[in-house]
Scaffold this motif. Structure first.
Motif, mmCIF file in Angstrom:
data_model
loop_
_atom_site.group_PDB
_atom_site.id
_atom_site.type_symbol
_atom_site.label_atom_id
_atom_site.label_comp_id
_atom_site.label_asym_id
_atom_site.label_seq_id
_atom_site.Cartn_x
_atom_site.Cartn_y
_atom_site.Cartn_z
ATOM 1 N N GLU A 34 0.832 -1.210 0.000
ATOM 2 C CA GLU A 34 0.000 0.000 0.000
ATOM 3 C C GLU A 34 0.864 1.257 0.000
ATOM 4 O O GLU A 34 0.548 2.239 -0.675
ATOM 5 N N LEU A 35 1.955 1.243 0.760
ATOM 6 C CA LEU A 35 2.867 2.378 0.794
ATOM 7 C C LEU A 35 3.498 2.605 -0.572
ATOM 8 O O LEU A 35 3.567 3.742 -1.048
ATOM 9 N N GLN A 36 3.934 1.553 -1.215
ATOM 10 C CA GLN A 36 4.539 1.672 -2.540
ATOM 11 C C GLN A 36 3.527 2.213 -3.550
ATOM 12 O O GLN A 36 3.851 3.068 -4.370
ATOM 13 N N GLN A 37 2.296 1.751 -3.455
ATOM 14 C CA GLN A 37 1.253 2.225 -4.364
ATOM 15 C C GLN A 37 0.967 3.707 -4.121
ATOM 16 O O GLN A 37 0.770 4.474 -5.061
ATOM 17 N N ALA A 38 0.959 4.135 -2.863
ATOM 18 C CA ALA A 38 0.734 5.547 -2.539
ATOM 19 C C ALA A 38 1.880 6.410 -3.060
ATOM 20 O O ALA A 38 1.659 7.526 -3.536
ATOM 21 N N LYS A 39 3.111 5.928 -2.973
ATOM 22 C CA LYS A 39 4.255 6.676 -3.498
ATOM 23 C C LYS A 39 4.161 6.833 -5.003
ATOM 24 O O LYS A 39 4.421 7.901 -5.549
ATOM 25 N N VAL A 40 3.779 5.761 -5.696
ATOM 26 C CA VAL A 40 3.680 5.798 -7.156
ATOM 27 C C VAL A 40 2.589 6.768 -7.603
ATOM 28 O O VAL A 40 2.754 7.528 -8.557
ATOM 29 N N SER A 41 1.466 6.784 -6.896
ATOM 30 C CA SER A 41 0.350 7.653 -7.285
ATOM 31 C C SER A 41 0.522 9.091 -6.797
ATOM 32 O O SER A 41 -0.293 9.946 -7.110
ATOM 33 N N GLY A 42 1.592 9.358 -6.009
ATOM 34 C CA GLY A 42 1.839 10.723 -5.548
ATOM 35 C C GLY A 42 1.065 11.103 -4.311
ATOM 36 O O GLY A 42 0.982 12.278 -3.965
ATOM 37 N N GLN A 43 0.490 10.155 -3.613
ATOM 38 C CA GLN A 43 -0.274 10.445 -2.405
ATOM 39 C C GLN A 43 0.597 10.466 -1.158
ATOM 40 O O GLN A 43 0.142 10.833 -0.102
ATOM 41 N N TYR A 44 1.855 10.050 -1.267
ATOM 42 C CA TYR A 44 2.733 9.981 -0.119
ATOM 43 C C TYR A 44 3.984 10.799 -0.406
ATOM 44 O O TYR A 44 4.575 10.690 -1.475
ATOM 45 N N THR A 45 4.355 11.632 0.526
ATOM 46 C CA THR A 45 5.582 12.395 0.395
ATOM 47 C C THR A 45 6.385 12.241 1.675
ATOM 48 O O THR A 45 5.848 11.865 2.727
#
Length: 127
Positions: A34-45
């Motif tokens: 889930e963290l990797q997916q959030a990073k790819v979609s730009g939701q995690y910084t």
């Protein structure tokens, strides 16, 4: 005897808590995915430079269409700029009533107590 009972109760509660925790939470692999997916979609910084995370916006309108919509909104009085234009006032359409008809309606409203002047007539009698 009390020590044995206390130890037994503590061990049972620890076992129950461990079993409950194992059932409810996602696995480490799921969290990492889930963290990797959030990073790819730009939701995690991470850090200050990426805060707040940019939100991807897509639009099918061209720049000219957006400018035309803005001009229409300004004409309708929906959009304001600065303090002088606040509150927004929609542009009204021309009235079909004559001046005499408007004055007659005002006189009727005064007679009915719907219109007041100054502090002495507040609140209106009709309300």
């Amino acid at each position: 005897m009390k020590t044995l009972a206390t130890a037994l109760m503590l061990s049972m509660s620890v076992i129950a808590a461990g079993a409950q925790a194992a059932e409810t939470g996602p696995s480490r692999a799921q969290v990492q995915a889930e963290l990797q997916q959030a990073k790819v979609s730009g939701q995690y910084t991470f850090g200050e430079e990426g805060y707040p995370a940019p939100i991807a916006q897509t639009s099918s309108l061209s720049s000219q269409q957006v400018q035309a919509q803005l001009a229409e909104a300004k004409t309708a009085g929906v959009v304001t700029f600065g303090n002088l234009d606040y509150p927004p006032v929609a542009q009204s359409q021309a009235s079909t009533l004559s001046r005499a008809e408007v004055q007659n309606e005002l006189a009727q409203a005064k007679t009915a107590g719907l219109v007041t002047y100054g502090n002495l007539d507040y609140p209106p009698l009709g309300s």
